[in-house]
Design an enzyme around this catalytic site. Structure first.
Site, short mmCIF file in Angstrom:
data_model
loop_
_atom_site.label_atom_id
_atom_site.label_comp_id
_atom_site.label_asym_id
_atom_site.label_seq_id
_atom_site.Cartn_x
_atom_site.Cartn_y
_atom_site.Cartn_z
N ASP A 187 -28.62 76.37 31.29
CA ASP A 187 -30.14 76.31 30.97
C ASP A 187 -30.79 74.94 31.26
O ASP A 187 -30.62 74.01 30.40
CB ASP A 187 -30.41 76.65 29.51
CG ASP A 187 -31.72 76.65 29.33
OD1 ASP A 187 -32.84 76.06 29.87
OD2 ASP A 187 -32.27 77.47 28.28
N HIS A 192 -35.57 70.29 27.49
CA HIS A 192 -34.51 69.68 26.75
C HIS A 192 -33.75 68.48 26.99
O HIS A 192 -32.88 68.03 26.65
CB HIS A 192 -33.52 70.89 26.44
CG HIS A 192 -33.84 72.27 26.29
ND1 HIS A 192 -34.58 72.51 25.24
CD2 HIS A 192 -33.98 73.19 26.97
CE1 HIS A 192 -35.03 73.79 25.18
NE2 HIS A 192 -34.71 74.42 26.01
N ILE A 207 -36.55 68.75 22.71
CA ILE A 207 -36.07 69.90 21.67
C ILE A 207 -34.66 70.31 22.27
O ILE A 207 -34.32 70.48 23.39
CB ILE A 207 -37.07 70.82 21.30
CG1 ILE A 207 -37.24 71.79 22.47
CG2 ILE A 207 -38.34 70.11 21.06
CD1 ILE A 207 -38.02 73.00 22.01
N GLY A 210 -32.71 76.83 21.66
CA GLY A 210 -32.86 77.75 20.59
C GLY A 210 -31.35 78.26 20.77
O GLY A 210 -30.81 78.62 19.47
#
Length: 284
Positions: A187, A192, A207, A210
């Site tokens: 990802d 991120h 962040i 998830g």
């Protein structure tokens, strides 16, 4: 109309061959925070090739992360990716995932729901090898502004936390570099990693993925309540309820009973702000 539910549901599944080996599994586990302490025998089953087992949530990154969003290019799906949120994830494993393997993975739109101001697209990926089915992944993709097309609203899978104290509560700190390591499993979203990109998205810093929180939580449940035995896990689902930042601490509350572990995950440093909700681990 950006979403044509009939066309999306009628489209032929996309097919791809994927493969992985012990290095992919070890990198994924390290991205979840495995290996601390490095010589702990309980951690070596996630990091040392001679003892290695595979967490079922590895299915979300097998084949360089194509599982979660493999159907977004289906006919009938033409949406602004800036309006897309990963709303929830379910993994069901049909048998333990081998440390090294090759599989054929098919991806399709399994459902499209009309939530009024938004649409929810369920992208399903299924993987099989020469011995039969391996896993089924359902990614729930929330698309803002694309509802109101007259479709079914879909099921409500909300879970109410039991009205008693959790059976177990554990805390897991997220390393400052954890998102940088986790993204190497496939990802590459700069949200991120890149502070400038994160600010454009409305965050003061990058962040955590998830799906990284998702994996950290399953590892914590496995180690705390399932004696570290990943082969006992049959299914695992969650709803992404809020963001978490590298450097923060996850508080993971668990309630057990009847072959199920119900879980909530919150961010300790932000007054237990919700991170994962409607989370359930099914096991033998």
């Amino acid at each position: 109309m950006p979403i044509d539910a009939s066309a999306a549901l009628a489209a032929e599944p996309r097919r791809a061959e994927i493969g992985w080996d012990h290095k992919d599994v070890q990198l994924y586990h390290l991205g979840l925070g495995a290996g601390t302490p490095a010589t702990d025998p309980d951690e070596l089953r996630y990091t040392l090739e001679s003892r290695l087992q595979v967490l079922p949530c590895f299915a979300t990154v097998a084949g360089a992360g194509t599982a979660a969003f493999g159907g977004m290019g289906a006919p009938g799906i033409d949406v602004d990716l800036a309006a897309v949120l990963h709303g929830g994830q379910t993994v069901r494993v049909h048998r333990p995932i081998p440390v090294t393997g090759r599989a054929v993975q098919t991806s399709k739109v399994a459902a499209v729901y009309d939530k009024g101001k938004a649409a929810v697209i369920v992208l399903r990926t299924e993987a099989s090898d020469d011995d039969g089915p391996l896993w089924t992944n359902d990614a729930e993709i929330f698309v803002r502004g694309e509802g109101g097309f007259g479709g079914e609203r879909g099921p409500s899978d909300r879970l109410t936390a039991p009205e008693r104290a959790p059976d177990r509560t554990v805390e897991r700190r997220i390393r400052e570099d954890q998102a940088l390591l986790y993204r190497l499993s496939g990802d590459w979203n700069p949200l991120h990693a890149d502070p400038a990109f994160a600010k454009l998205a409305g965050f003061d810093r990058p962040i955590l993925h998830g799906l990284c929180t998702y994996g950290m939580t399953l590892k914590a449940v496995t180690d705390t309540l399932l004696e570290g035995d990943v082969s006992r896990i049959t299914a695992y689902r969650t709803r992404f309820a809020g963001v978490v930042f590298p450097g923060e601490t996850l508080r993971i509350r668990m309630w057990t009973g009847g072959g199920r572990v119900q879980v909530t995950v919150t961010a300790v440093e932000r007054d237990d702000a919700p991170v994962l909700a409607d989370t359930l681990v099914e096991h033998s």
